[in-house]
Write a protein that holds these residues in place. Structure first.
Motif, mmCIF file in Angstrom:
data_model
loop_
_atom_site.group_PDB
_atom_site.id
_atom_site.type_symbol
_atom_site.label_atom_id
_atom_site.label_comp_id
_atom_site.label_asym_id
_atom_site.label_seq_id
_atom_site.Cartn_x
_atom_site.Cartn_y
_atom_site.Cartn_z
ATOM 1 N N SER A 1 9.167 7.937 5.193
ATOM 2 C CA SER A 1 10.573 8.090 5.552
ATOM 3 C C SER A 1 10.963 7.052 6.589
ATOM 4 C CB SER A 1 10.825 9.487 6.117
ATOM 5 O OG SER A 1 10.519 10.477 5.167
ATOM 6 N N THR A 2 12.260 6.781 6.678
ATOM 7 C CA THR A 2 12.769 5.836 7.666
ATOM 8 C C THR A 2 13.336 6.594 8.858
ATOM 9 O OG1 THR A 2 13.314 4.216 5.969
ATOM 10 C CG2 THR A 2 14.435 3.992 8.086
ATOM 11 N N TYR A 3 12.927 6.192 10.054
ATOM 12 C CA TYR A 3 13.404 6.795 11.293
ATOM 13 C C TYR A 3 14.171 5.736 12.080
ATOM 14 C CZ TYR A 3 10.126 10.569 10.231
ATOM 15 O OH TYR A 3 9.458 11.604 9.626
ATOM 16 N N PRO A 4 15.497 5.755 12.020
ATOM 17 C CA PRO A 4 16.281 4.728 12.705
ATOM 18 C C PRO A 4 15.975 4.615 14.196
ATOM 19 C CG PRO A 4 17.667 5.970 11.198
ATOM 20 C CD PRO A 4 16.356 6.680 11.244
ATOM 21 N N CYS B 1 -7.121 23.410 0.815
ATOM 22 C CA CYS B 1 -6.209 24.120 -0.086
ATOM 23 C C CYS B 1 -5.586 23.156 -1.093
ATOM 24 C CB CYS B 1 -5.103 24.799 0.717
ATOM 25 S SG CYS B 1 -5.687 26.129 1.785
ATOM 26 N N LEU B 2 -5.357 21.910 -0.653
ATOM 27 C CA LEU B 2 -4.789 20.889 -1.529
ATOM 28 C C LEU B 2 -5.913 20.054 -2.131
ATOM 29 C CD1 LEU B 2 -1.836 19.750 0.762
ATOM 30 C CD2 LEU B 2 -1.716 21.269 -1.220
ATOM 31 N N PRO B 3 -5.776 19.630 -3.385
ATOM 32 C CA PRO B 3 -6.875 18.939 -4.056
ATOM 33 C C PRO B 3 -7.043 17.473 -3.677
ATOM 34 C CG PRO B 3 -5.010 19.140 -5.543
ATOM 35 C CD PRO B 3 -4.649 19.899 -4.301
ATOM 36 N N ASP B 4 -5.995 16.836 -3.161
ATOM 37 C CA ASP B 4 -6.066 15.405 -2.882
ATOM 38 C C ASP B 4 -6.805 15.134 -1.578
ATOM 39 O OD1 ASP B 4 -4.345 14.731 -5.147
ATOM 40 O OD2 ASP B 4 -2.749 15.640 -3.941
ATOM 41 N N LYS B 5 -7.521 14.027 -1.558
ATOM 42 C CA LYS B 5 -8.206 13.631 -0.330
ATOM 43 C C LYS B 5 -7.206 13.103 0.696
ATOM 44 C CE LYS B 5 -12.788 12.422 -2.182
ATOM 45 N NZ LYS B 5 -12.564 12.597 -3.634
ATOM 46 N N LEU B 6 -7.433 13.443 1.955
ATOM 47 C CA LEU B 6 -6.584 12.945 3.037
ATOM 48 C C LEU B 6 -6.787 11.448 3.206
ATOM 49 C CD1 LEU B 6 -6.996 15.625 5.848
ATOM 50 C CD2 LEU B 6 -4.835 14.875 4.864
ATOM 51 N N GLN B 7 -5.679 10.722 3.375
ATOM 52 C CA GLN B 7 -5.705 9.282 3.584
ATOM 53 C C GLN B 7 -5.122 8.943 4.959
ATOM 54 O OE1 GLN B 7 -7.259 7.380 1.403
ATOM 55 N NE2 GLN B 7 -7.566 9.119 0.017
ATOM 56 N N PRO B 8 -5.456 7.789 5.514
ATOM 57 C CA PRO B 8 -4.911 7.420 6.823
ATOM 58 C C PRO B 8 -3.398 7.495 6.913
ATOM 59 C CG PRO B 8 -6.719 5.958 6.281
ATOM 60 C CD PRO B 8 -6.477 6.810 5.063
ATOM 61 N N HIS B 9 -2.693 7.126 5.831
ATOM 62 C CA HIS B 9 -1.238 7.148 5.906
ATOM 63 C C HIS B 9 -0.679 8.568 6.015
ATOM 64 C CE1 HIS B 9 -1.867 7.293 1.426
ATOM 65 N NE2 HIS B 9 -0.936 8.226 1.528
ATOM 66 N N ASP B 10 -1.478 9.576 5.616
ATOM 67 C CA ASP B 10 -1.030 10.952 5.778
ATOM 68 C C ASP B 10 -0.917 11.319 7.258
ATOM 69 O OD1 ASP B 10 -0.917 11.659 2.981
ATOM 70 O OD2 ASP B 10 -3.115 11.697 2.995
ATOM 71 N N ILE B 11 -1.805 10.791 8.059
ATOM 72 C CA ILE B 11 -1.755 11.026 9.504
ATOM 73 C C ILE B 11 -0.607 10.228 10.117
ATOM 74 C CG2 ILE B 11 -3.093 11.094 11.623
ATOM 75 C CD1 ILE B 11 -4.205 12.715 9.151
ATOM 76 N N ALA B 12 -0.408 9.015 9.631
ATOM 77 C CA ALA B 12 0.681 8.173 10.145
ATOM 78 C C ALA B 12 2.029 8.843 9.956
ATOM 79 C CB ALA B 12 0.657 6.809 9.443
ATOM 80 N N ARG B 13 2.209 9.552 8.846
ATOM 81 C CA ARG B 13 3.486 10.223 8.596
ATOM 82 C C ARG B 13 3.839 11.201 9.711
ATOM 83 N NH1 ARG B 13 1.785 9.819 2.958
ATOM 84 N NH2 ARG B 13 3.451 8.814 1.785
ATOM 85 N N MET B 14 2.855 11.998 10.126
ATOM 86 C CA MET B 14 3.112 12.977 11.178
ATOM 87 C C MET B 14 3.350 12.291 12.526
ATOM 88 S SD MET B 14 3.542 16.067 12.144
ATOM 89 C CE MET B 14 2.923 17.155 10.857
ATOM 90 N N VAL B 15 2.598 11.250 12.786
ATOM 91 C CA VAL B 15 2.749 10.533 14.054
ATOM 92 C C VAL B 15 4.128 9.886 14.145
ATOM 93 C CG1 VAL B 15 1.869 8.615 15.445
ATOM 94 C CG2 VAL B 15 0.272 10.206 14.357
ATOM 95 N N LEU B 16 4.596 9.302 13.057
ATOM 96 C CA LEU B 16 5.941 8.711 13.056
ATOM 97 C C LEU B 16 6.999 9.752 13.395
ATOM 98 C CD1 LEU B 16 6.116 6.357 9.940
ATOM 99 C CD2 LEU B 16 5.882 5.696 12.324
ATOM 100 N N PHE B 17 6.892 10.910 12.786
ATOM 101 C CA PHE B 17 7.872 11.970 13.059
ATOM 102 C C PHE B 17 7.879 12.331 14.535
ATOM 103 C CE2 PHE B 17 8.343 16.603 13.709
ATOM 104 C CZ PHE B 17 9.712 16.692 13.503
ATOM 105 N N LEU B 18 6.698 12.549 15.117
ATOM 106 C CA LEU B 18 6.620 12.965 16.513
ATOM 107 C C LEU B 18 7.077 11.867 17.465
ATOM 108 C CD1 LEU B 18 3.274 14.943 16.410
ATOM 109 C CD2 LEU B 18 5.579 15.885 16.665
ATOM 110 N N ALA B 19 6.918 10.620 17.054
ATOM 111 C CA ALA B 19 7.360 9.499 17.892
ATOM 112 C C ALA B 19 8.866 9.328 17.854
ATOM 113 C CB ALA B 19 6.682 8.211 17.427
ATOM 114 N N SER B 20 9.484 9.799 16.789
ATOM 115 C CA SER B 20 10.910 9.566 16.576
ATOM 116 C C SER B 20 11.774 10.584 17.308
ATOM 117 C CB SER B 20 11.241 9.622 15.080
ATOM 118 O OG SER B 20 11.244 10.979 14.625
ATOM 119 N N ASP B 21 13.067 10.285 17.374
ATOM 120 C CA ASP B 21 14.011 11.220 17.983
ATOM 121 C C ASP B 21 14.219 12.466 17.135
ATOM 122 O OD1 ASP B 21 14.245 9.407 20.005
ATOM 123 O OD2 ASP B 21 16.286 8.749 19.506
#
Length: 258
Positions: A8-11, A221-241
């Motif tokens: 997602s884009t965080y202005p 619970c989810l079948p897909d393996k966790l990837q580094p970008h999955d962690i980046a998504r959460m970090v971006l959200f917390l860094a944003s307004d």
């Protein structure tokens, strides 16, 4: 699922100075890339010169602003704080700090010496505190800030292969909660992101075997393996307004590990 290009884009992150420890490879590199793609002004340190240089070149070739980076051994607190000061002088006061650097080397209770214990804490625990100490004055000048500390779900699952790492990573929640109120007075937010078993190159090379594959299928619970970008998504959200009222919390990204 596509990696960082699908974020997602965080202005609010555009043009915002961001500092990341351990940003040259693995989860750290995914976060450096994700912030650069948001248009943030990214700085990072890492001990791996080759990987860091390759990452910076890759981002520049993709049309993003090349990140500021330096080789730094975070066990040297003075060197770490010097890098943060140098980067801030060039990019401006940091509005975002991501304490990512860590090393989950395996060891046993019996093998640990006092010197080894101190070395593990010098990598996995101490840098976060002193990086925070370094960026907070600038965040106070800005009137806001977001600090994201990388924790771990490994110790919470009672993993016994790295007791020193477990001690260090369990302390992250204490650091986050212990600083949330005093920092919050200056609108500086601080949160923990605790990844599950992320499939970095290091993890795949050193630890992922047939039993590990079965463990993932059994526990996630989810079948897909966790990837580094999955962690980046959460970090971006917390860094944003967008996360303006989130502080003192732990956010797990572990595919529902049970």
């Amino acid at each position: 699922m596509n990696p960082a290009s699908a974020l997602s884009t965080y202005p609010s992150l555009k043009g915002r100075p961001v500092f990341i420890t351990g940003g040259g490879s693995g989860i750290g590199a995914a976060m450096v890339s994700a912030f650069a793609e948001q248009g943030a002004r990214v700085a990072f340190v890492d001990i791996a010169e080759g990987a860091s240089d390759a990452l910076a070149r890759q981002l520049a070739e993709a049309g993003h602003a090349a990140p500021w980076w330096r080789v730094c051994d975070v066990r040297d607190v003075a060197a770490l704080q010097s890098c943060i000061a140098e980067a801030a002088a060039e990019l401006g006061d940091f509005a975002v700090l991501v304490n990512n650097v860590a090393s989950d080397d395996r060891h046993t209770l019996e093998s640990v010496t006092p010197a080894y214990y101190e070395e593990r804490m010098a990598i996995n625990e101490r840098p976060a505190f002193f990086a925070i100490q370094s960026v907070v004055p600038g965040m106070r000048r800005l009137g806001f800030g977001s600090i994201v500390n990388l924790g771990s779900t490994g110790w919470q699952g009672k993993g016994g292969a790295y007791p020193c790492y477990a001690i260090a990573k369990s302390s992250v929640n204490g650091l986050t909660r212990g600083l949330a109120r005093p920092l919050g007075e200056d609108r500086i937010r601080i949160n923990t992101v605790s990844p599950g078993w992320v499939m970095t190159e290091r993890q795949i090379k050193l630890w992922l075997d047939a039993e590990g594959e079965r463990e993932i299928k059994r526990n996630q619970c989810l079948p897909d393996k966790l990837q580094p970008h999955d962690i980046a998504r959460m970090v971006l959200f917390l860094a944003s307004d967008d996360a303006a009222m989130c502080t003192a919390q732990e956010f797990k990204v572990d595919a529902g590990w049970v």
